[in-house]
Design an enzyme around this catalytic site. Structure first.
Site, PDB file in Angstrom:
ATOM      1  N   TYR A 139       0.869  -1.182   0.000  1.00 29.10           N
ATOM      2  CA  TYR A 139       0.000   0.000   0.000  1.00 29.10           C
ATOM      3  C   TYR A 139       0.903   1.228   0.000  1.00 29.10           C
ATOM      4  CZ  TYR A 139      -3.265   3.600   1.493  1.00 29.10           C
ATOM      5  OH  TYR A 139      -4.019   4.743   1.555  1.00 29.10           O
ATOM      6  N   GLU A 193      -3.509   7.475  -4.162  1.00 27.41           N
ATOM      7  CA  GLU A 193      -3.505   6.197  -3.431  1.00 27.41           C
ATOM      8  C   GLU A 193      -3.246   5.055  -4.399  1.00 27.41           C
ATOM      9  OE1 GLU A 193      -7.276   4.518  -1.864  1.00 27.41           O
ATOM     10  OE2 GLU A 193      -6.293   4.590   0.080  1.00 27.41           O
TER      11      GLU A 193
END
Ligand code: ADP
Ligand code: MG
Length: 417
Positions: A137, A225
Site C-alpha cells: 500500500y 492512493e
C-alpha cells in the site's frame, strides 16, 4: 488531513462524501502513465463489443476486467444481483466477455459505496500482470499536523489497509516531504527499504515515489492512493490500482482534470446542487436542513444530533441566495425519501429573511411539500419574513430560537416515521 483521519478511523460519512473530486481508476492510470508511472496496459469499455475488441488488443492470454466506480474495495465487493467480485482476472477473452456481461449496467456494492452501491457503466479491461511477488500500500496525502505532504505505506498492502491501520499501526510507515526542498531521492530509497525493497528494486520504487509526488503536487491532489503498489519477481515495480483525488478549490487551474467528472457516479441531488451553486452533501438522517453559512449549517447539524435526531444533509445556501436557489434547495431536500421534517435555519445578514421566507413559501407550494417545515428566522427583515410565512396559510412552524427549532424538527421527524 481529512483523508488520513479517514484512514485511521474510517467513518461512513467520510467514505460516502465527495468533498474531494475523484476520477476513475483508468483515468488515474492515464495520468500516472503520462508522468512516468508504471501501469499495465488497458482499455476502458462501455459496451460488450468494446470489451471484445479490447481483449483482441491485450497481449497477455489472461485479461483483467475491472469495474469502474468512484470507490475502492471492488475486488471484494458484490453486485446487487449477488454476483461476486468487481475485479476479475479471467483466463481468456471468452471468460472476460462473460464476466463483462455480468458487470456492465449492474450495481456494485463495496465497503466504501454504502448499501446503495454504484452503477458500473465502464469497465477497464487490462493486461493481467504475471509474477507478482508482493502487494504493498502506498499513498500520498496532505498531513494537517505536520503541514506537509506525507507518504503512507505498508508492506502489507492489498485490500485491507484500513483494518491494518487499526490492528497493527506499527506496520504503517510514513515519509514526510518538505515542500520547499522538494522530494529527495535518497530519502525515497531509504523509505523503499523500510517497505522491504532491496537493491535495484529500491531504486525503482524510489523513482515511482517521485512520480507519485510530482503528480500530487502538479495536479493539486488531496490524495494519490496506490493499492496495490506491486513488486514483481523480476524486481520491477508497478501501480496496478490507482485512486487520485483532487482539491475542489483547484478546479480553476485543473480544468482538464475536472472535465473528467462522471456525474452518473455522484448522487443526482449533489449534481443538481452544483448546478444551483448550493453547498450540499447528502447524509443518511431524516431531518432535512436548509441553512445559510457553512458554520451555522454545522451547528444546526450538531443541535439536531444533540436532540436525538439525525441530519439528512448538509446544505448551505450561501450568503446571497436567490429565490430560485431556495426552491432548488427544497427540491433537493424533498427528493430524499428519508426526509421526515425540514429545518430552515437562517441568520439574516446580507441574506434577507423575507427573501428566504418567500422562497420557502413558493417552494413548499410549487413542490407540494408534505413533510412538516420548521423555520427559524433571525436578523435582517426578520419581521417581514415571519409575516410572509404567517400569511401564507401554510402549515409552516416558526421557531423563536435555534434550539427550540432543532428540537421541534426532531420531534416532527420522529412523529413522521
Ligand atoms: P480494489 O482495490 O477496488 O479491490 P484493485 O484494482 O486493487 O481493486 O484489484 C484488486 C486485486 O486484484 C489487486 O489487489 C490485485 O491482486 C488484483 N489485480 C488487479 N489488477 C490486476 C492486474 N492488472 N493483473 C493482475 N492482478 C490484478
Ligand atoms: Mg485496490
Amino acid at each position: 488531513m481529512q483523508r488520513f483521519s479517514r484512514f485511521v478511523q474510517p467513518t461512513s460519512i467520510a467514505l460516502a462524501q465527495y468533498r474531494f473530486f475523484n476520477i476513475h481508476e483508468y483515468q488515474s492510470k492515464r495520468i500516472l502513465k503520462d508522468n512516468g508511472g508504471k501501469v499495465e496496459f488497458g482499455i476502458p469499455c462501455t459496451t460488450i463489443e468494446e470489451v471484445e475488441a479490447a481483449c483482441a488488443n491485450i497481449k497477455t492470454p489472461q485479461k483483467v476486467v475491472k469495474s469502474q466506480i468512484l470507490a475502492g474495495g471492488r475486488g471484494k465487493g458484490h453486485f446487487k444481483d449477488g454476483y461476486q467480485g468487481g475485479v476479475k482476472v479471467c483466463k481468456d477473452a471468452k471468460e472476460a466477455v462473460e464476466v463483462a456481461k455480468k458487470m456492465l449496467g449492474n450495481t456494485l456494492i463495496t465497503k466504501q459505496t454504502g448499501a446503495k452501491g454504484q452503477v458500473v457503466n465502464t469497465l477497464f479491461v487490462t493486461e493481467a500482470v504475471a509474477g507478482i511477488k508482493r502487494e504493498l500500500y502506498v499513498s500520498l496525502i496532505l498531513d494537517r499536523k505536520s503541514a506537509s505532504p506525507i507518504f503512507i505505506g505498508s508492506a502489507e498492502g492489498g485490500t485491507g489497509i484500513e483494518e491494518l491501520a487499526k490492528t497493527h499501526p506499527e506496520k504503517i510507515k510514513t515519509m514526510k516531504v518538505n515542500i520547499s526542498e522538494g522530494i529527495d531521492h535518497d530519502a525515497c530509497v531509504a523509505y523503499a527499504k523500510e517497505l522491504g525493497f532491496t537493491g535495484d528494486s529500491a531504486e525503482k520504487a524510489a523513482n515511482q515515489f517521485k512520480v507519485i509526488y510530482n503528480i500530487g503536487k502538479s495536479k493539486d491532489c488531496t490524495m494519490v492512493e496506490i493499492n496495490p503498489f506491486i513488486e514483481l519477481e523480476n524486481g520491477d515495480v508497478m501501480e496496478i490500482d490507482a485512486k487520485l483525488s483532487f482539491d475542489d478549490n483547484a478546479a480553476f487551474r485543473q480544468k482538464e482534470i475536472f472535465a473528467l467528472a462522471d456525474d452518473t457516479q455522484i448522487d443526482s441531488k449533489e449534481v443538481l446542487a452544483k448546478k444551483f451553486d448550493l453547498n450540499y452533501i447528502a447524509l443518511d438522517g431524516n431531518v432535512g436542513c436548509l441553512v445559510n453559512g457553512a458554520g451555522l449549517a454545522m451547528a444546526t447539524m450538531d443541535l439536531i444530533s444533540l436532540h436525538g435526531g439525525s441530519p439528512a444533509n448538509f446544505l448551505d445556501v450561501g450568503g446571497s441566495a436567490e429565490e430560485k436557489q431556495i426552491v432548488a434547495a427544497f427540491r433537493i431536500i424533498t427528493g430524499d425519501p428519508n426526509v421526515k421534517s425540514i429545518l430552515v435555519n437562517i441568520f439574516g445578514g446580507i441574506m434577507h429573511c423575507d427573501v428566504i421566507a418567500k422562497g420557502v413559501v413558493n417552494a413548499a407550494k410549487t413542490l407540494q411539500t408534505k413533510v412538516p417545515i420548521v423555520v427559524r428566522l433571525n436578523g435582517t427583515n426578520e419581521e417581514a419574513g415571519k409575516q410572509i410565512i404567517a400569511e401564507s396559510g401554510m402549515d409552516v412552524h416558526t421557531a423563536e430560537d435555534f434550539e427550540s427549532g432543532a428540537k421541534l424538527a426532531v420531534e416532527l421527524a420522529v412523529k413522521g416515521k
